[in-house]
Design a protein around this motif. Structure first.
Motif, PDB file in Angstrom:
ATOM      1  N   ILE A   1      42.599  95.082  76.708  1.00 49.48           N
ATOM      2  CA  ILE A   1      43.013  95.810  75.504  1.00 49.48           C
ATOM      3  C   ILE A   1      44.494  96.161  75.572  1.00 49.48           C
ATOM      4  N   GLN A   2      44.969  96.570  76.747  1.00 51.60           N
ATOM      5  CA  GLN A   2      46.398  96.854  76.917  1.00 51.60           C
ATOM      6  C   GLN A   2      47.237  95.625  76.592  1.00 51.60           C
ATOM      7  N   MET A   3      46.814  94.476  77.113  1.00 51.34           N
ATOM      8  CA  MET A   3      47.575  93.250  76.879  1.00 51.34           C
ATOM      9  C   MET A   3      47.573  92.871  75.408  1.00 51.34           C
ATOM     10  N   ASP A   4      46.443  93.089  74.732  1.00 48.19           N
ATOM     11  CA  ASP A   4      46.378  92.774  73.306  1.00 48.19           C
ATOM     12  C   ASP A   4      47.275  93.709  72.498  1.00 48.19           C
TER      13      ASP A   4
ATOM     14  N   ILE B   1      53.980  91.019  79.474  1.00 47.22           N
ATOM     15  CA  ILE B   1      54.470  89.686  79.814  1.00 47.22           C
ATOM     16  C   ILE B   1      55.462  89.154  78.773  1.00 47.22           C
ATOM     17  N   LEU B   2      55.506  89.779  77.589  1.00 47.84           N
ATOM     18  CA  LEU B   2      56.499  89.368  76.584  1.00 47.84           C
ATOM     19  C   LEU B   2      57.917  89.517  77.108  1.00 47.84           C
ATOM     20  N   GLU B   3      58.108  90.467  78.034  1.00 49.19           N
ATOM     21  CA  GLU B   3      59.438  90.662  78.601  1.00 49.19           C
ATOM     22  C   GLU B   3      59.862  89.469  79.450  1.00 49.19           C
ATOM     23  N   GLN B   4      58.915  88.614  79.830  1.00 43.68           N
ATOM     24  CA  GLN B   4      59.229  87.421  80.620  1.00 43.68           C
ATOM     25  C   GLN B   4      59.528  86.207  79.740  1.00 43.68           C
ATOM     26  N   GLY B   5      59.466  86.380  78.438  1.00 46.56           N
ATOM     27  CA  GLY B   5      59.786  85.287  77.527  1.00 46.56           C
ATOM     28  C   GLY B   5      58.590  84.884  76.681  1.00 46.56           C
ATOM     29  N   LEU B   6      58.872  84.224  75.575  1.00 49.20           N
ATOM     30  CA  LEU B   6      57.831  83.851  74.630  1.00 49.20           C
ATOM     31  C   LEU B   6      56.851  82.848  75.219  1.00 49.20           C
ATOM     32  N   VAL B   7      57.369  81.851  75.921  1.00 50.85           N
ATOM     33  CA  VAL B   7      56.489  80.808  76.468  1.00 50.85           C
ATOM     34  C   VAL B   7      55.493  81.414  77.451  1.00 50.85           C
ATOM     35  N   ALA B   8      55.974  82.282  78.328  1.00 51.76           N
ATOM     36  CA  ALA B   8      55.090  82.904  79.315  1.00 51.76           C
ATOM     37  C   ALA B   8      54.016  83.745  78.631  1.00 51.76           C
ATOM     38  N   ALA B   9      54.409  84.477  77.589  1.00 47.73           N
ATOM     39  CA  ALA B   9      53.449  85.337  76.896  1.00 47.73           C
ATOM     40  C   ALA B   9      52.387  84.520  76.178  1.00 47.73           C
ATOM     41  N   VAL B  10      52.803  83.474  75.474  1.00 48.50           N
ATOM     42  CA  VAL B  10      51.830  82.662  74.739  1.00 48.50           C
ATOM     43  C   VAL B  10      50.970  81.852  75.714  1.00 48.50           C
TER      44      VAL B  10
ATOM     45  N   ALA C   1      56.442  85.856  66.849  1.00 48.99           N
ATOM     46  CA  ALA C   1      55.839  84.593  67.275  1.00 48.99           C
ATOM     47  C   ALA C   1      54.563  84.847  68.067  1.00 48.99           C
ATOM     48  N   TYR C   2      54.593  85.827  68.941  1.00 51.84           N
ATOM     49  CA  TYR C   2      53.406  86.139  69.733  1.00 51.84           C
ATOM     50  C   TYR C   2      52.256  86.586  68.837  1.00 51.84           C
ATOM     51  N   ARG C   3      52.531  87.499  67.902  1.00 53.84           N
ATOM     52  CA  ARG C   3      51.470  87.976  67.008  1.00 53.84           C
ATOM     53  C   ARG C   3      50.945  86.837  66.131  1.00 53.84           C
ATOM     54  N   THR C   4      51.821  85.926  65.757  1.00 52.16           N
ATOM     55  CA  THR C   4      51.369  84.774  64.964  1.00 52.16           C
ATOM     56  C   THR C   4      50.391  83.930  65.766  1.00 52.16           C
ATOM     57  N   ALA C   5      50.750  83.617  67.014  1.00 47.32           N
ATOM     58  CA  ALA C   5      49.849  82.839  67.869  1.00 47.32           C
ATOM     59  C   ALA C   5      48.549  83.600  68.106  1.00 47.32           C
TER      60      ALA C   5
ATOM     61  N   HIS D   1      65.756  78.312  74.805  1.00 42.82           N
ATOM     62  CA  HIS D   1      66.048  79.733  74.968  1.00 42.82           C
ATOM     63  C   HIS D   1      64.733  80.512  74.979  1.00 42.82           C
ATOM     64  N   PRO D   2      64.034  80.534  76.114  1.00 43.01           N
ATOM     65  CA  PRO D   2      62.759  81.265  76.157  1.00 43.01           C
ATOM     66  C   PRO D   2      62.913  82.754  75.874  1.00 43.01           C
ATOM     67  N   MET D   3      64.060  83.336  76.251  1.00 42.41           N
ATOM     68  CA  MET D   3      64.284  84.769  76.026  1.00 42.41           C
ATOM     69  C   MET D   3      64.960  84.981  74.678  1.00 42.41           C
ATOM     70  N   LEU D   4      64.194  84.819  73.616  1.00 41.54           N
ATOM     71  CA  LEU D   4      64.709  85.017  72.266  1.00 41.54           C
ATOM     72  C   LEU D   4      64.842  86.502  71.965  1.00 41.54           C
ATOM     73  N   ASP D   5      65.418  86.805  70.810  1.00 42.75           N
ATOM     74  CA  ASP D   5      65.481  88.169  70.311  1.00 42.75           C
ATOM     75  C   ASP D   5      64.083  88.794  70.354  1.00 42.75           C
ATOM     76  N   GLY D   6      64.032  90.067  70.759  1.00 38.92           N
ATOM     77  CA  GLY D   6      62.744  90.732  70.944  1.00 38.92           C
ATOM     78  C   GLY D   6      61.877  90.727  69.704  1.00 38.92           C
ATOM     79  N   ASP D   7      62.469  90.913  68.529  1.00 33.78           N
ATOM     80  CA  ASP D   7      61.679  90.912  67.291  1.00 33.78           C
ATOM     81  C   ASP D   7      61.072  89.538  67.033  1.00 33.78           C
ATOM     82  N   ILE D   8      61.853  88.482  67.300  1.00 35.72           N
ATOM     83  CA  ILE D   8      61.332  87.124  67.096  1.00 35.72           C
ATOM     84  C   ILE D   8      60.191  86.848  68.059  1.00 35.72           C
ATOM     85  N   ARG D   9      60.374  87.236  69.328  1.00 33.87           N
ATOM     86  CA  ARG D   9      59.316  87.027  70.316  1.00 33.87           C
ATOM     87  C   ARG D   9      58.018  87.691  69.870  1.00 33.87           C
TER      88      ARG D   9
END
Length: 368
Positions: A219-222, A227-236, A270-274, A259-267
């Motif tokens: 639930i915490q992860m959801d 892990i988003l702080e490690q980049g979008l690819v790692a989080a997805v 993208a994560y919520r979309t996935a 550029h795995p470390m994109l702007d935080g809002d974009i990350r």
């Protein structure tokens, strides 16, 4: 035919080099009951000076004047932010020239031989001008409303994410800590009790505690994956592996990111979309395989989630009460992006998020 007087006093600029024709036009308007001030000019300089003051409701213009035409006068109006409606009143213009003038934006035309219809033409022109202004006002108000809605959506999304982060911290600090402490005590009881029944209950409680700890971590992860702080690819990738374990649906990541470390809002978007796309797959798609493709080439972030499930038709996408995809579309707009959904019954669904990265120029360098 009776012509009702316009509901306001009219100030009309008459571009005319014939004093006789000017007086005939003025007489016609007075007889029609149109209260007006008719100002005559016959040079382009005077026309430009008077129209720049922005005090006229309408312009009447002869087509041919001594050294210029009405089209030259019309061209000077294009420099003004607000142009009064422009009506040709001429005795020397062919049908083709008149139609071409209207195509340029001139409101109407009338031959001087038909001067009796001038009040009708003016009334009709002003009605069209009022309708045009009303349409522009409605469009402006709609644009403003959409802007306010977008700002409200962004505010709500930001508030939701902050609340999710706060809840995740509380689960980690309070619930997680308490469960870990209880697990430690129950484990001690299980190791030190001499009663077999008590030991069995303790082991059962340990299993339940382990399940609760795992659920709280999930639930915490959801809510807010660190892990988003490690980049979008790692989080997805973590999201995909978790989804695959939970559902048994084969999930593959493809493509790459410069550029795995994109702007935080974009990350986050993208994560919520996935995340939402995978949730929809698990609920509705009946899929066997899911593919997640990444790309940030050409200054455009693209995230595509594709499944081989049952698909859906347009009616399903827009059914009342279906806010998941609409919410993702609004999320995408908050970072200047857009969302595309492609699906056909029996052929799966593809959801694509696109975000222009040039709107977010402060990208960090590529990770080592």
């Amino acid at each position: 035919m009776h012509v009702m007087a316009p509901p306001r006093a009219l100030r009309i600029l008459h571009l005319e080099d014939s004093l006789t024709d000017y007086e005939l036009a003025a007489l016609t308007l007075r007889r029609a009951g149109i209260v007006q001030a008719l100002v005559r000019v016959d040079t382009l300089e005077d026309f430009r000076d008077l129209t720049s003051q922005g005090t006229f409701d309408l312009i009447l213009a002869d087509y041919w004047l001594r050294s210029f035409t009405a089209l030259d006068a019309w061209a000077t109006l294009q420099e003004l932010p607000h142009r009064p409606p422009f009506v040709l009143l001429s005795g020397a213009i062919g049908e083709t020239a008149a139609v071409d003038a209207v195509r340029l934006g001139i409101a109407d035309y009338l031959l001087k031989d038909d001067l009796v219809r001038l009040p009708i033409v003016i009334a009709r022109t002003l009605e069209m001008e009022d309708a045009r202004k009303a349409k522009e006002k409605a469009a402006s108000e709609l644009a403003l409303s959409q802007q306010r809605l977008a700002e409200l959506t962004e505010h709500l999304q930001t508030s939701i994410e902050k609340e999710r982060a706060a809840i995740a911290r509380e689960i980690h600090d309070d619930i997680g800590g308490s469960l870990a402490a209880i697990r430690f005590d129950v484990s001690w009881i299980a190791r030190n009790t001499q009663d077999t029944e008590t030991a069995a209950h303790a082991r059962s409680a340990l299993d339940m505690l382990q399940h609760a700890i795992g659920a709280s971590q999930r639930i915490q992860m959801d809510l807010r994956p660190p892990i988003l702080e490690q980049g979008l690819v790692a989080a997805v990738e973590w999201l995909a592996r978790s989804f695959e374990r939970r559902t048994g649906i084969s999930t593959q990541l493809r493509g790459g990111m410069q550029h795995p470390m994109l702007d935080g809002d974009i990350r986050l978007v993208a994560y919520r979309t996935a995340q939402e796309a995978l949730t929809n797959v698990s609920k509705y798609a009946q899929a066997q395989h899911v593919y997640i493709d990444f790309s940030d080439s050409g200054g455009l972030l693209t995230l595509e989630v594709t499944d081989d499930g049952v698909g859906m038709d347009a009616a399903q996408r827009h059914k009342p009460g279906s806010f998941g995809l609409r919410g993702l579309q609004e999320r995408a707009r908050t970072v200047g992006g857009w969302l595309d959904v492609s699906s056909r019954l029996g052929e799966g669904t593809s959801l694509t998020l696109c975000v222009p990265l040039d709107l977010h120029p402060s990208l960090p360098s590529k990770e080592e």
